[in-house]
Design an enzyme around this catalytic site. Structure first.
Site, PDB file in Angstrom:
ATOM      1  N   SER A   8       0.942  -1.176  -0.010  1.00 60.96           N
ATOM      2  CA  SER A   8       0.181  -0.082  -0.084  1.00 60.96           C
ATOM      3  C   SER A   8       0.977   1.306   0.180  1.00 60.96           C
ATOM      4  O   SER A   8       1.663   1.463   0.887  1.00 60.96           O
ATOM      5  CB  SER A   8      -0.737  -0.267   1.244  1.00 60.96           C
ATOM      6  OG  SER A   8      -1.524   1.346   1.364  1.00 60.96           O
ATOM      7  N   HIS A  31      -1.174  -1.318  -4.196  1.00 62.91           N
ATOM      8  CA  HIS A  31      -2.371  -0.829  -3.470  1.00 62.91           C
ATOM      9  C   HIS A  31      -2.785   0.562  -3.409  1.00 62.91           C
ATOM     10  O   HIS A  31      -1.696   1.125  -2.733  1.00 62.91           O
ATOM     11  CB  HIS A  31      -2.482  -1.548  -1.985  1.00 62.91           C
ATOM     12  CG  HIS A  31      -3.797  -1.479  -1.323  1.00 62.91           C
ATOM     13  ND1 HIS A  31      -4.799  -2.513  -1.766  1.00 62.91           N
ATOM     14  CD2 HIS A  31      -4.388  -0.659  -0.639  1.00 62.91           C
ATOM     15  CE1 HIS A  31      -5.877  -2.153  -0.888  1.00 62.91           C
ATOM     16  NE2 HIS A  31      -5.624  -0.993  -0.068  1.00 62.91           N
ATOM     17  N   ASP A  33      -4.935   3.623  -1.952  1.00 63.18           N
ATOM     18  CA  ASP A  33      -6.004   3.825  -1.243  1.00 63.18           C
ATOM     19  C   ASP A  33      -6.618   5.253  -1.571  1.00 63.18           C
ATOM     20  O   ASP A  33      -6.065   6.383  -1.322  1.00 63.18           O
ATOM     21  CB  ASP A  33      -5.630   4.037   0.331  1.00 63.18           C
ATOM     22  CG  ASP A  33      -5.154   2.394   0.836  1.00 63.18           C
ATOM     23  OD1 ASP A  33      -6.057   1.506   0.912  1.00 63.18           O
ATOM     24  OD2 ASP A  33      -4.107   2.348   1.042  1.00 63.18           O
ATOM     25  N   MET A  35      -9.193   8.144  -0.650  1.00 60.50           N
ATOM     26  CA  MET A  35     -10.221   8.428   0.313  1.00 60.50           C
ATOM     27  C   MET A  35     -10.588  10.109   0.009  1.00 60.50           C
ATOM     28  O   MET A  35      -9.743  10.557  -0.584  1.00 60.50           O
ATOM     29  CB  MET A  35      -9.257   8.542   1.652  1.00 60.50           C
ATOM     30  CG  MET A  35      -8.641   7.079   1.985  1.00 60.50           C
ATOM     31  SD  MET A  35      -7.897   7.130   3.686  1.00 60.50           S
ATOM     32  CE  MET A  35      -6.919   5.542   3.793  1.00 60.50           C
ATOM     33  N   HIS A  64      -8.394   0.722  -4.057  1.00 61.79           N
ATOM     34  CA  HIS A  64      -9.216   0.599  -2.808  1.00 61.79           C
ATOM     35  C   HIS A  64      -9.990   1.693  -2.680  1.00 61.79           C
ATOM     36  O   HIS A  64      -9.420   2.894  -1.894  1.00 61.79           O
ATOM     37  CB  HIS A  64      -8.539   0.082  -1.482  1.00 61.79           C
ATOM     38  CG  HIS A  64      -9.263   0.038  -0.280  1.00 61.79           C
ATOM     39  ND1 HIS A  64      -8.684  -0.182   1.051  1.00 61.79           N
ATOM     40  CD2 HIS A  64     -10.381  -0.166  -0.364  1.00 61.79           C
ATOM     41  CE1 HIS A  64      -9.651  -0.270   1.777  1.00 61.79           C
ATOM     42  NE2 HIS A  64     -10.558  -0.131   1.239  1.00 61.79           N
ATOM     43  N   MET A  66     -12.430   4.182  -0.809  1.00 65.19           N
ATOM     44  CA  MET A  66     -12.652   4.522   0.393  1.00 65.19           C
ATOM     45  C   MET A  66     -13.526   5.614   0.291  1.00 65.19           C
ATOM     46  O   MET A  66     -13.086   7.045   0.892  1.00 65.19           O
ATOM     47  CB  MET A  66     -11.666   4.401   1.662  1.00 65.19           C
ATOM     48  CG  MET A  66     -11.411   2.950   2.036  1.00 65.19           C
ATOM     49  SD  MET A  66      -9.985   3.218   2.774  1.00 65.19           S
ATOM     50  CE  MET A  66      -8.619   3.110   1.674  1.00 65.19           C
ATOM     51  N   MET A 135     -11.568  -6.124   5.724  1.00 65.98           N
ATOM     52  CA  MET A 135     -10.677  -5.052   6.571  1.00 65.98           C
ATOM     53  C   MET A 135     -10.304  -5.673   7.842  1.00 65.98           C
ATOM     54  O   MET A 135     -11.151  -6.208   8.562  1.00 65.98           O
ATOM     55  CB  MET A 135     -11.478  -3.773   6.714  1.00 65.98           C
ATOM     56  CG  MET A 135     -11.827  -2.879   5.394  1.00 65.98           C
ATOM     57  SD  MET A 135     -10.227  -2.682   4.501  1.00 65.98           S
ATOM     58  CE  MET A 135      -9.268  -1.588   5.629  1.00 65.98           C
ATOM     59  N   GLY A 140      -9.198   3.886   6.991  1.00 65.79           N
ATOM     60  CA  GLY A 140      -8.861   5.470   7.101  1.00 65.79           C
ATOM     61  C   GLY A 140      -7.191   5.593   7.388  1.00 65.79           C
ATOM     62  O   GLY A 140      -6.751   6.820   6.745  1.00 65.79           O
ATOM     63  N   PHE A 141      -6.519   4.847   8.070  1.00 63.45           N
ATOM     64  CA  PHE A 141      -5.303   5.140   8.373  1.00 63.45           C
ATOM     65  C   PHE A 141      -4.294   3.911   8.170  1.00 63.45           C
ATOM     66  O   PHE A 141      -4.580   2.972   8.522  1.00 63.45           O
ATOM     67  CB  PHE A 141      -4.943   5.966   9.692  1.00 63.45           C
ATOM     68  CG  PHE A 141      -5.883   6.887   9.977  1.00 63.45           C
ATOM     69  CD1 PHE A 141      -5.397   8.473   9.399  1.00 63.45           C
ATOM     70  CD2 PHE A 141      -7.237   6.912  10.151  1.00 63.45           C
ATOM     71  CE1 PHE A 141      -6.271   9.514   9.629  1.00 63.45           C
ATOM     72  CE2 PHE A 141      -7.985   8.174  10.397  1.00 63.45           C
ATOM     73  CZ  PHE A 141      -7.480   9.471   9.832  1.00 63.45           C
ATOM     74  N   GLY A 142      -2.935   4.012   7.765  1.00 68.38           N
ATOM     75  CA  GLY A 142      -1.993   2.830   7.663  1.00 68.38           C
ATOM     76  C   GLY A 142      -1.476   2.979   9.276  1.00 68.38           C
ATOM     77  O   GLY A 142      -1.646   4.099  10.196  1.00 68.38           O
ATOM     78  N   GLY A 143      -0.788   1.881   9.557  1.00 68.05           N
ATOM     79  CA  GLY A 143      -0.275   1.796  10.801  1.00 68.05           C
ATOM     80  C   GLY A 143      -0.919   1.352  12.029  1.00 68.05           C
ATOM     81  O   GLY A 143      -0.449   1.350  13.072  1.00 68.05           O
ATOM     82  N   ASP A 173      -6.541  -6.418   4.405  1.00 62.17           N
ATOM     83  CA  ASP A 173      -5.956  -5.103   4.664  1.00 62.17           C
ATOM     84  C   ASP A 173      -5.954  -4.514   5.905  1.00 62.17           C
ATOM     85  O   ASP A 173      -6.937  -4.328   6.636  1.00 62.17           O
ATOM     86  CB  ASP A 173      -6.666  -4.227   3.409  1.00 62.17           C
ATOM     87  CG  ASP A 173      -6.030  -2.897   3.646  1.00 62.17           C
ATOM     88  OD1 ASP A 173      -5.141  -2.446   3.827  1.00 62.17           O
ATOM     89  OD2 ASP A 173      -6.652  -1.896   2.686  1.00 62.17           O
ATOM     90  N   GLY A 175      -2.914  -3.778   9.082  1.00 63.52           N
ATOM     91  CA  GLY A 175      -1.972  -4.387  10.377  1.00 63.52           C
ATOM     92  C   GLY A 175      -1.503  -5.632   9.496  1.00 63.52           C
ATOM     93  O   GLY A 175      -1.139  -6.605  10.495  1.00 63.52           O
ATOM     94  N   GLY A 195       1.215  -2.122   3.983  1.00 56.34           N
ATOM     95  CA  GLY A 195       1.611  -0.662   3.841  1.00 56.34           C
ATOM     96  C   GLY A 195       2.641  -0.215   4.720  1.00 56.34           C
ATOM     97  O   GLY A 195       4.001  -0.423   4.214  1.00 56.34           O
ATOM     98  N   SER A 196       2.697  -0.157   5.952  1.00 53.24           N
ATOM     99  CA  SER A 196       3.853   0.009   6.894  1.00 53.24           C
ATOM    100  C   SER A 196       4.874  -1.020   7.010  1.00 53.24           C
ATOM    101  O   SER A 196       6.042  -0.753   7.211  1.00 53.24           O
ATOM    102  CB  SER A 196       3.507   0.524   8.343  1.00 53.24           C
ATOM    103  OG  SER A 196       2.239  -0.513   8.769  1.00 53.24           O
TER     104      SER A 196
HETATM  105  C1  DX5 Z   1      -6.408   1.644   5.534  1.00 50.07           C
HETATM  106  C2  DX5 Z   1      -5.956   1.234   4.128  1.00 50.07           C
HETATM  107  C3  DX5 Z   1      -4.848   0.283   4.152  1.00 50.07           C
HETATM  108  C4  DX5 Z   1      -3.344   0.687   4.897  1.00 50.07           C
HETATM  109  C5  DX5 Z   1      -2.741  -0.543   5.471  1.00 50.07           C
HETATM  110  O1  DX5 Z   1      -7.494   2.265   5.682  1.00 50.07           O
HETATM  111  O2  DX5 Z   1      -6.833   0.614   3.333  1.00 50.07           O
HETATM  112  O3  DX5 Z   1      -4.678   0.019   2.736  1.00 50.07           O
HETATM  113  O4  DX5 Z   1      -2.665   1.629   3.949  1.00 50.07           O
HETATM  114  O5  DX5 Z   1      -1.533   0.083   6.222  1.00 50.07           O
HETATM  115  P1  DX5 Z   1      -1.043  -1.059   7.204  1.00 50.07           P
HETATM  116  O6  DX5 Z   1      -0.429  -2.262   6.165  1.00 50.07           O
HETATM  117  O7  DX5 Z   1       0.208  -0.076   7.729  1.00 50.07           O
HETATM  118  O8  DX5 Z   1      -1.984  -1.275   8.086  1.00 50.07           O
HETATM  119 ZN    ZN Z   2      -6.559  -0.328   1.482  1.00 53.27          ZN
END
Ligand code: DX5
Ligand code: ZN
Length: 228
Positions: A8, A31, A33, A35, A64, A66, A135, A140-143, A173, A175, A195-196
């Protein structure tokens, strides 16, 4: 079924997206995202960036969405260069029509479920889809930390796919990392967004390879794989 990894770019440097795509060479998908600050409390990128990115990389784009009103926007994202489009079940007004439109335009059609949305009500729609996204965090957020409470839903989704003898990919998707990917694979996932765990690594391409190896081993031993 071989595991696929979809890094991501939400965790990448948005000022250097072309280079960040190169940094994960060998990934199955990239990937992206999208938003809109309405469906989720965050704002990322839209059509012009997707168009530019699709010209800048050979890795197929796994979008993806959102966003609210994916019925209106998703088909245009196929034209912008996406190989796969995931819309959210909670946002789509007419998911069957939308999935058919995405497929007719030449992309894979996928539907995502937020953590509180059950899969069971969508059982009859499964033949319309190429992939389901479960999900494993609130979008909404990575990490964010992986939600273990989603593992039973992954299991039930894999059972429904098998029950109807469908060839549908199951993506997770949120964590997903070296410490959680095996649990996801064991439960039934075969496409992994990270992602992270990828962009936070010193060598993102190596992180993709390691994650894929871990997932492949876990899938080969998983109870849902029928050829053993
Ligand atoms: C969150 C995104 C994910 C995000 C995942 O809403 O849909 O794609 O980038 O990030 P990690 O892998 O760090 O949880
Ligand atoms: Zn995503």
């Amino acid at each position: 079924m071989a595991a696929q990894i979809s890094p991501s770019i939400l965790s990448a440097d948005f000022a250097r997206l072309a280079e960040e795509a190169k940094a994960v060479e060998g990934a199955d998908w990239l990937h992206v995202d999208v938003m809109d600050n309405h469906f989720v409390p965050n704002l990322t990128l839209g059509m012009p960036v997707v168009e530019s990115l699709s010209r800048a990389t050979d890795i197929p784009l796994d979008l993806h969405l959102m966003i609210e009103n994916p019925d209106r926007w998703a088909p245009q994202y196929v034209e912008a260069g996406a190989g796969s489009i995931t819309f959210h079940a909670e946002a789509a007004a007419a998911p069957v029509r939308l999935a058919r439109e995405i497929r007719a335009k030449g992309a894979r059609a996928a539907m995502a479920l937020k953590p509180a949305t059950p899969i069971e009500q969508y059982e009859d729609l499964l033949p319309e889809l190429d992939m389901l996204l479960i999900m494993t965090v609130e979008p909404g957020f990575g990490g964010q930390p992986f939600l273990d409470i989603m593992l039973p839903k992954i299991r039930r989704t894999r059972e429904l796919i098998a029950k109807h003898d469908l060839d549908i990919w199951l993506q997770v998707d949120g964590g997903v990392s070296a410490t959680t990917i095996e649990r996801c694979a064991e439960a039934g996932a075969d496409v992994f967004v990270a992602g992270s765990a990828v962009y936070g690594a010193v060598d993102p391409a190596a992180a993709v390879r390691t994650l894929r190896e871990q997932a492949d081993v876990a899938i080969a031993a998983a109870p849902w794989v029928c050829d053993h």
